[in-house]
Design an enzyme around this catalytic site. Structure first.
Site, short mmCIF file in Angstrom:
data_model
loop_
_atom_site.label_atom_id
_atom_site.label_comp_id
_atom_site.label_asym_id
_atom_site.label_seq_id
_atom_site.Cartn_x
_atom_site.Cartn_y
_atom_site.Cartn_z
N SER A 8 0.85 -1.20 0.00
CA SER A 8 0.00 0.00 0.00
C SER A 8 0.88 1.24 0.00
O SER A 8 1.61 1.50 0.96
CB SER A 8 -0.89 0.00 1.24
N HIS A 33 -1.50 -1.36 -4.06
CA HIS A 33 -2.75 -0.95 -3.42
C HIS A 33 -2.76 0.57 -3.25
O HIS A 33 -1.79 1.15 -2.75
CB HIS A 33 -2.86 -1.66 -2.07
N ASP A 35 -4.88 3.83 -1.82
CA ASP A 35 -5.94 4.23 -0.89
C ASP A 35 -6.46 5.62 -1.22
O ASP A 35 -5.76 6.61 -1.07
CB ASP A 35 -5.40 4.20 0.54
N MET A 37 -9.09 8.46 -0.23
CA MET A 37 -9.91 8.87 0.93
C MET A 37 -10.47 10.27 0.69
O MET A 37 -9.78 11.13 0.14
CB MET A 37 -9.04 8.90 2.19
N HIS A 66 -8.64 1.27 -3.77
CA HIS A 66 -9.55 1.14 -2.62
C HIS A 66 -10.23 2.49 -2.38
O HIS A 66 -9.59 3.42 -1.89
CB HIS A 66 -8.69 0.69 -1.42
N MET A 68 -12.30 4.75 -0.42
CA MET A 68 -12.91 5.02 0.89
C MET A 68 -13.62 6.35 0.77
O MET A 68 -13.21 7.38 1.33
CB MET A 68 -11.81 5.04 1.97
N MET A 137 -11.42 -5.46 5.92
CA MET A 137 -10.65 -4.49 6.70
C MET A 137 -10.40 -5.02 8.11
O MET A 137 -11.34 -5.39 8.82
CB MET A 137 -11.40 -3.15 6.81
N GLY A 142 -8.77 4.58 7.16
CA GLY A 142 -8.47 6.00 7.32
C GLY A 142 -6.99 6.29 7.49
O GLY A 142 -6.52 7.34 7.08
N PHE A 143 -6.27 5.34 8.05
CA PHE A 143 -4.86 5.59 8.34
C PHE A 143 -4.03 4.33 8.21
O PHE A 143 -4.54 3.23 8.44
CB PHE A 143 -4.70 6.13 9.78
N GLY A 144 -2.77 4.52 7.87
CA GLY A 144 -1.84 3.39 7.85
C GLY A 144 -1.28 3.20 9.26
O GLY A 144 -1.47 4.04 10.14
N GLY A 145 -0.62 2.08 9.46
CA GLY A 145 0.12 1.85 10.70
C GLY A 145 -0.74 1.60 11.94
O GLY A 145 -0.27 1.76 13.05
N ASP A 176 -6.73 -6.11 4.68
CA ASP A 176 -6.11 -4.78 4.69
C ASP A 176 -6.14 -4.20 6.10
O ASP A 176 -7.22 -4.01 6.67
CB ASP A 176 -6.91 -3.88 3.72
N GLY A 177 -4.95 -3.90 6.64
CA GLY A 177 -4.85 -3.24 7.94
C GLY A 177 -4.06 -4.05 8.94
O GLY A 177 -4.46 -5.14 9.33
N GLY A 178 -2.88 -3.52 9.30
CA GLY A 178 -2.07 -4.17 10.33
C GLY A 178 -1.48 -5.50 9.91
O GLY A 178 -1.19 -6.36 10.76
N GLY A 198 1.02 -1.91 4.22
CA GLY A 198 1.61 -0.57 4.11
C GLY A 198 2.86 -0.47 4.93
O GLY A 198 3.99 -0.57 4.44
C1 DX5 Z 1 -6.24 1.97 5.78
C2 DX5 Z 1 -5.87 1.60 4.37
C3 DX5 Z 1 -4.78 0.61 4.25
C4 DX5 Z 1 -3.45 1.05 4.82
C5 DX5 Z 1 -2.86 -0.16 5.47
O1 DX5 Z 1 -7.37 2.75 5.74
O2 DX5 Z 1 -7.00 1.08 3.68
O3 DX5 Z 1 -4.61 0.15 2.91
O4 DX5 Z 1 -2.56 1.55 3.88
O5 DX5 Z 1 -1.73 0.21 6.16
P1 DX5 Z 1 -1.01 -0.76 7.20
O6 DX5 Z 1 -0.62 -1.99 6.48
O7 DX5 Z 1 0.13 0.05 7.69
O8 DX5 Z 1 -2.04 -1.05 8.29
ZN ZN Z 2 -6.62 0.11 1.70
#
Ligand code: DX5
Ligand code: ZN
Length: 233
Positions: A8, A33, A35, A37, A66, A68, A137, A142-145, A176-178, A198
């Site tokens: 991502s 990927h 994102d 938003m 993706h 959002m 999800m 909304g956010f990475g990490g 997707d996520g973590g 990501g």
């Molecule tokens: C979150 C995004 C993800 C994000 C994942 O809203 O949809 O695609 O980039 O990031 P990580 O892998 O760091 O959780």
């Molecule tokens: Zn995503």
């Protein structure tokens, strides 16, 4: 089952997206990927069609886009034109999901549906045939990490079972996520075959190595429904 890796770019340095694409290609990533938003569906703003167009011009990897965003129907044609290969809408943002999915397919793109952690998979049941990809999800988008939400794992199993029971074995179930090496193992075991990552890719010093580590989780021993269907015929 072979597992695809979709880094991502949300976690990449936006001033050097070309480098992020090159690193993903060198690491043998399968998709990129992206994102999108809108500050309404999620409390953050990221990128739009011009960036997708720029990415497309500089990479051969399919773009997994993706969305959002609220009212995704308003922008599907433009994202398709910009070069999205997979267009993923959120179940929570679609009033007429079947119409939206068939529209995406009519543009020659893969149609994807994303589900927030609290969303039941039931909304997919009567439109399984229209879906190419489900994006589960494991964080609130909304956010990475962010931290992986463990309680969502059984939902992956449920979704895989729904498609298997319908005889639809070539759907992509992405998570997707973590996602990292530990959580990736768990979601593959539950039936996922695409890992979106990501922070565990672009947050690492050696991006190619990080992709290779995730890719190695795709165990050749897991009996895949696709492989068993092929054996039977
Ligand atoms: C979150 C995004 C993800 C994000 C994942 O809203 O949809 O695609 O980039 O990031 P990580 O892998 O760091 O959780
Ligand atoms: Zn995503």
């Amino acid at each position: 089952m072979s597992v695809l890796i979709a880094p991502s770019i949300l976690s990449a340095d936006f001033a050097y997206l070309g480098d992020a694409l090159r690193q993903a290609e060198e690491g043998k990533a399968d998709w990129i990927h992206v994102d999108v938003m809108d500050g309404q569906f999620v409390p953050n703003l990221t990128i739009g069609m011009p960036v997708v167009k720029g990415l497309k011009a500089h990479s051969k990897l399919p773009l997994d886009v993706h969305l959002m965003i609220v009212e995704p129907d308003r922008f599907i044609d433009e994202f398709a034109q910009a070069g999205a290969d997979n267009i993923i809408v959120h179940l929570e943002a679609c009033t007429h999901l079947q119409r939206t999915l068939t529209h995406i397919k009519s543009l020659g793109k893969r149609a994807g549906v994303a589900l927030n952690p609290a969303t039941l998979p039931d909304g997919l049941r009567y439109v399984l045939q229209d879906i190419d990809e489900v994006l589960v999800m494991t964080v609130n988008p909304g956010f990475g990490g962010q931290k992986f939400i463990q309680s969502v794992v059984p939902k992956i199993r449920e979704i895989r079972a729904m498609f298997d029971q319908a005889g639809l074995f070539d759907v992509f179930i992405s998570v997707d996520g973590g996602i990292n090496v530990e959580t990736g193992k768990q979601v593959i075991e539950a039936g996922a075959n695409v890992l979106v990552a990501g922070n565990s890719v672009y947050g690492q010093k050696n991006v190619s190595e990080a992709i290779a580590q995730l890719k190695a989780l795709g165990s050749p021993n897991r009996s895949s429904p696709i492989a068993s269907a092929a054996k039977k015929s």
